[in-house]
Motif scaffolding. Structure first.
Motif, PDB file in Angstrom:
ATOM      1  N   ALA A 185     -16.169 -12.048  29.692  1.00  0.00           N
ATOM      2  CA  ALA A 185     -15.810 -11.870  28.281  1.00  0.00           C
ATOM      3  C   ALA A 185     -16.705 -10.788  27.677  1.00  0.00           C
ATOM      4  O   ALA A 185     -17.904 -10.994  27.491  1.00  0.00           O
ATOM      5  CB  ALA A 185     -15.970 -13.179  27.527  1.00  0.00           C
ATOM      6  N   VAL A 186     -16.106  -9.623  27.416  1.00  0.00           N
ATOM      7  CA  VAL A 186     -16.827  -8.498  26.825  1.00  0.00           C
ATOM      8  C   VAL A 186     -15.957  -7.950  25.693  1.00  0.00           C
ATOM      9  O   VAL A 186     -15.163  -7.030  25.897  1.00  0.00           O
ATOM     10  CB  VAL A 186     -17.135  -7.399  27.868  1.00  0.00           C
ATOM     11  CG1 VAL A 186     -17.925  -6.270  27.232  1.00  0.00           C
ATOM     12  CG2 VAL A 186     -17.881  -7.970  29.072  1.00  0.00           C
ATOM     13  N   PRO A 187     -16.066  -8.523  24.504  1.00  0.00           N
ATOM     14  CA  PRO A 187     -15.199  -8.106  23.404  1.00  0.00           C
ATOM     15  C   PRO A 187     -15.359  -6.628  23.052  1.00  0.00           C
ATOM     16  O   PRO A 187     -16.479  -6.125  22.961  1.00  0.00           O
ATOM     17  CB  PRO A 187     -15.649  -8.975  22.235  1.00  0.00           C
ATOM     18  CG  PRO A 187     -16.409 -10.102  22.834  1.00  0.00           C
ATOM     19  CD  PRO A 187     -16.988  -9.585  24.111  1.00  0.00           C
ATOM     20  N   TRP A 188     -14.230  -5.958  22.884  1.00  0.00           N
ATOM     21  CA  TRP A 188     -14.233  -4.574  22.404  1.00  0.00           C
ATOM     22  C   TRP A 188     -14.512  -4.577  20.899  1.00  0.00           C
ATOM     23  O   TRP A 188     -15.286  -3.789  20.398  1.00  0.00           O
ATOM     24  CB  TRP A 188     -12.884  -3.935  22.720  1.00  0.00           C
ATOM     25  CG  TRP A 188     -12.696  -2.530  22.238  1.00  0.00           C
ATOM     26  CD1 TRP A 188     -11.814  -2.114  21.282  1.00  0.00           C
ATOM     27  CD2 TRP A 188     -13.371  -1.352  22.677  1.00  0.00           C
ATOM     28  NE1 TRP A 188     -11.909  -0.745  21.105  1.00  0.00           N
ATOM     29  CE2 TRP A 188     -12.865  -0.258  21.956  1.00  0.00           C
ATOM     30  CE3 TRP A 188     -14.377  -1.117  23.616  1.00  0.00           C
ATOM     31  CZ2 TRP A 188     -13.307   1.052  22.129  1.00  0.00           C
ATOM     32  CZ3 TRP A 188     -14.832   0.191  23.802  1.00  0.00           C
ATOM     33  CH2 TRP A 188     -14.288   1.249  23.062  1.00  0.00           C
ATOM     34  N   LYS A 189     -13.868  -5.510  20.192  1.00  0.00           N
ATOM     35  CA  LYS A 189     -14.087  -5.699  18.764  1.00  0.00           C
ATOM     36  C   LYS A 189     -14.392  -7.173  18.517  1.00  0.00           C
ATOM     37  O   LYS A 189     -14.007  -8.022  19.297  1.00  0.00           O
ATOM     38  CB  LYS A 189     -12.859  -5.267  17.960  1.00  0.00           C
ATOM     39  CG  LYS A 189     -12.585  -3.777  18.056  1.00  0.00           C
ATOM     40  CD  LYS A 189     -11.433  -3.365  17.179  1.00  0.00           C
ATOM     41  CE  LYS A 189     -11.260  -1.863  17.204  1.00  0.00           C
ATOM     42  NZ  LYS A 189     -10.197  -1.438  16.279  1.00  0.00           N
ATOM     43  N   GLN A 190     -15.098  -7.451  17.407  1.00  0.00           N
ATOM     44  CA  GLN A 190     -15.542  -8.808  17.131  1.00  0.00           C
ATOM     45  C   GLN A 190     -14.857  -9.393  15.902  1.00  0.00           C
ATOM     46  O   GLN A 190     -14.579  -8.694  14.935  1.00  0.00           O
ATOM     47  CB  GLN A 190     -17.062  -8.822  16.931  1.00  0.00           C
ATOM     48  CG  GLN A 190     -17.821  -8.381  18.165  1.00  0.00           C
ATOM     49  CD  GLN A 190     -19.306  -8.262  17.886  1.00  0.00           C
ATOM     50  OE1 GLN A 190     -19.736  -7.720  16.875  1.00  0.00           O
ATOM     51  NE2 GLN A 190     -20.104  -8.784  18.801  1.00  0.00           N
ATOM     52  N   TRP A 191     -14.628 -10.696  15.976  1.00  0.00           N
ATOM     53  CA  TRP A 191     -14.076 -11.467  14.878  1.00  0.00           C
ATOM     54  C   TRP A 191     -15.219 -11.966  14.021  1.00  0.00           C
ATOM     55  O   TRP A 191     -16.259 -12.314  14.571  1.00  0.00           O
ATOM     56  CB  TRP A 191     -13.290 -12.651  15.455  1.00  0.00           C
ATOM     57  CG  TRP A 191     -12.661 -13.513  14.433  1.00  0.00           C
ATOM     58  CD1 TRP A 191     -13.176 -14.654  13.891  1.00  0.00           C
ATOM     59  CD2 TRP A 191     -11.392 -13.320  13.824  1.00  0.00           C
ATOM     60  NE1 TRP A 191     -12.322 -15.183  12.972  1.00  0.00           N
ATOM     61  CE2 TRP A 191     -11.206 -14.368  12.916  1.00  0.00           C
ATOM     62  CE3 TRP A 191     -10.406 -12.350  13.936  1.00  0.00           C
ATOM     63  CZ2 TRP A 191     -10.074 -14.483  12.135  1.00  0.00           C
ATOM     64  CZ3 TRP A 191      -9.279 -12.472  13.170  1.00  0.00           C
ATOM     65  CH2 TRP A 191      -9.120 -13.533  12.280  1.00  0.00           C
ATOM     66  N   PRO A 192     -15.153 -12.069  12.700  1.00  0.00           N
ATOM     67  CA  PRO A 192     -14.033 -11.629  11.874  1.00  0.00           C
ATOM     68  C   PRO A 192     -14.162 -10.144  11.560  1.00  0.00           C
ATOM     69  O   PRO A 192     -15.218  -9.553  11.744  1.00  0.00           O
ATOM     70  CB  PRO A 192     -14.187 -12.468  10.609  1.00  0.00           C
ATOM     71  CG  PRO A 192     -15.658 -12.693  10.480  1.00  0.00           C
ATOM     72  CD  PRO A 192     -16.183 -12.755  11.900  1.00  0.00           C
TER      73      PRO A 192
END
Length: 147
Positions: A61-68
């Motif tokens: 898991a390597v998010p490109w963009k983060q929530w929120p």
């Protein structure tokens, strides 16, 4: 527009050439490479998407963009380098195969061999605007779990 990898005479999926990264592959091809130890599966969706929609067991898991807010992940480069050992290729998965293209381009800039997984986890929306019924990792029957 749905893009499908061309088939060779032996009916084996191939890589679709792309500009700025190693190319596009079908979900089935990506999974085959992961099982054969030829690539690391990297899920670039936000942690919220993985939690709410589902995740692939064993994927990094390597998010490109983060929530929120879907702000860029400032640690993307370091997390990606930690997830993909030297000499390994990366196959990148997002919701629909769009963010994973941007992530594959960045991975290539970092010196990795990176492929985008066509259709993403959920595929394109159908005529009712619903995902998961027209392509995608889940639709293709590949391993995933909820939450």
């Amino acid at each position: 527009m749905e893009r499908i990898a061309p088939m060779t005479s032996s009916a084996t999926p191939t890589v679709i050439p792309a500009e700025g990264y190693a190319g596009d592959v079908t979900p089935q091809q990506a999974w085959q490479w992961v099982q054969e130890g030829k690539a690391v599966l990297v899920d670039v969706r936000s942690s919220a998407e993985m939690e709410w929609v589902g995740r692939v067991p064993g994927a990094a898991a390597v998010p490109w963009k983060q929530w929120p807010g879907m702000a860029m992940n400032p640690d993307f480069d370091a997390q990606l380098r930690a997830a993909v050992p030297a000499g390994q290729s990366a196959v990148l998965l997002c919701r629909s195969g769009v963010r994973s293209i941007a992530a594959a381009k960045r991975a290539t800039e970092l010196g990795l061999t990176a492929y985008n997984i066509l259709e993403g986890f959920e595929g394109d929306p159908d005529d009712n605007g619903q995902r998961g019924k027209k392509g995608g990792w889940r639709f293709r029957g590949l391993p995933w779990r909820q939450g």
